[in-house]
Write a protein that holds these residues in place. Structure first.
Motif, mmCIF file in Angstrom:
data_model
loop_
_atom_site.group_PDB
_atom_site.id
_atom_site.type_symbol
_atom_site.label_atom_id
_atom_site.label_comp_id
_atom_site.label_asym_id
_atom_site.label_seq_id
_atom_site.Cartn_x
_atom_site.Cartn_y
_atom_site.Cartn_z
ATOM 1 N N THR A 9 0.833 -1.210 0.000
ATOM 2 C CA THR A 9 0.000 0.000 0.000
ATOM 3 C C THR A 9 0.865 1.257 0.000
ATOM 4 O OG1 THR A 9 -0.183 -0.122 2.406
ATOM 5 C CG2 THR A 9 -1.981 -1.093 1.125
ATOM 6 N N HIS A 31 -4.498 4.724 -5.952
ATOM 7 C CA HIS A 31 -4.739 5.003 -4.532
ATOM 8 C C HIS A 31 -5.611 6.253 -4.473
ATOM 9 C CE1 HIS A 31 -2.733 5.538 -0.303
ATOM 10 N NE2 HIS A 31 -4.045 5.486 -0.246
ATOM 11 N N SER A 32 -6.866 6.077 -4.103
ATOM 12 C CA SER A 32 -7.825 7.190 -4.122
ATOM 13 C C SER A 32 -7.563 8.174 -2.984
ATOM 14 C CB SER A 32 -9.255 6.656 -4.013
ATOM 15 O OG SER A 32 -9.532 6.281 -2.672
ATOM 16 N N GLU A 34 -9.493 8.918 -0.724
ATOM 17 C CA GLU A 34 -10.095 8.365 0.491
ATOM 18 C C GLU A 34 -9.302 7.199 1.068
ATOM 19 O OE1 GLU A 34 -12.755 10.481 -2.061
ATOM 20 O OE2 GLU A 34 -11.820 8.557 -2.498
ATOM 21 N N GLU A 36 -8.642 4.304 -0.614
ATOM 22 C CA GLU A 36 -9.014 3.032 -1.227
ATOM 23 C C GLU A 36 -8.098 2.743 -2.410
ATOM 24 O OE1 GLU A 36 -13.577 2.249 -1.010
ATOM 25 O OE2 GLU A 36 -13.254 4.288 -1.724
ATOM 26 N N PHE A 37 -8.054 1.471 -2.815
ATOM 27 C CA PHE A 37 -7.230 1.059 -3.938
ATOM 28 C C PHE A 37 -8.109 0.456 -5.026
ATOM 29 C CE2 PHE A 37 -4.441 1.377 -0.384
ATOM 30 C CZ PHE A 37 -3.266 1.895 -0.912
ATOM 31 N N PHE A 38 -7.720 0.712 -6.283
ATOM 32 C CA PHE A 38 -8.477 0.251 -7.447
ATOM 33 C C PHE A 38 -7.494 -0.236 -8.499
ATOM 34 C CE2 PHE A 38 -11.010 3.372 -5.272
ATOM 35 C CZ PHE A 38 -12.285 2.843 -5.308
ATOM 36 N N HIS A 59 -10.784 11.116 -8.790
ATOM 37 C CA HIS A 59 -11.080 9.741 -9.186
ATOM 38 C C HIS A 59 -10.914 9.532 -10.689
ATOM 39 C CE1 HIS A 59 -13.435 10.189 -5.373
ATOM 40 N NE2 HIS A 59 -12.597 9.212 -5.107
ATOM 41 N N ARG A 73 -12.506 4.133 -10.762
ATOM 42 C CA ARG A 73 -13.299 3.279 -9.872
ATOM 43 C C ARG A 73 -14.217 2.353 -10.660
ATOM 44 N NH1 ARG A 73 -15.980 8.049 -6.637
ATOM 45 N NH2 ARG A 73 -16.201 8.599 -8.830
ATOM 46 N N ARG A 92 -8.351 -6.016 -3.081
ATOM 47 C CA ARG A 92 -8.518 -6.038 -1.625
ATOM 48 C C ARG A 92 -7.150 -5.775 -1.006
ATOM 49 N NH1 ARG A 92 -9.785 -12.461 -0.964
ATOM 50 N NH2 ARG A 92 -7.640 -13.145 -0.656
#
Length: 103
Positions: A9, A31-32, A34, A36-38, A59, A73, A92
């Motif tokens: 991460t 890496h957003s 917020e 989160e990862f996509f 985004h 996303r 994940r």
């Protein structure tokens, strides 16, 4: 489908991306803002340019060649000249590692 360990991460700054190659395919991992990862396909659907050289804004990923944009996303094409959506992949995070489900 196997979950593949792609990176740590900490390898990706917030609002940034990295290129990840696996199984003969190129992916982009984001890496957003917020936290989160996509993951998406790593090449623009317009002219197959590597998105890792593009600009992340919120985004959106902007292709470095013709400035087309995608929502990383969902993969949705958001600005011409891109009109074909990007493929997305489930992500994940476990133990500080980003895992991607590749088909």
């Amino acid at each position: 489908m196997p979950w593949i360990d792609a990176c740590a991460t900490e390898d990706i700054d917030a609002e940034d991306l990295i290129r990840w190659d696996h199984g003969g395919q190129t992916f982009a991992i984001y890496h957003s803002p917020e936290g989160e990862f996509f993951a998406t396909a790593g090449l623009c659907t317009h002219e197959q340019v590597h998105l890792c050289d593009g600009l992340v804004m919120g985004h959106l990923i902007e292709c470095p060649k013709h400035n087309g944009q995608f929502d990383y996303r969902t993969g949705e094409a958001k600005r011409a000249p891109v009109c074909v959506n990007l493929r997305t992949f489930p992500v994940r995070v476990e133990g500080g590692r980003v895992l991607v489900e590749v088909a």
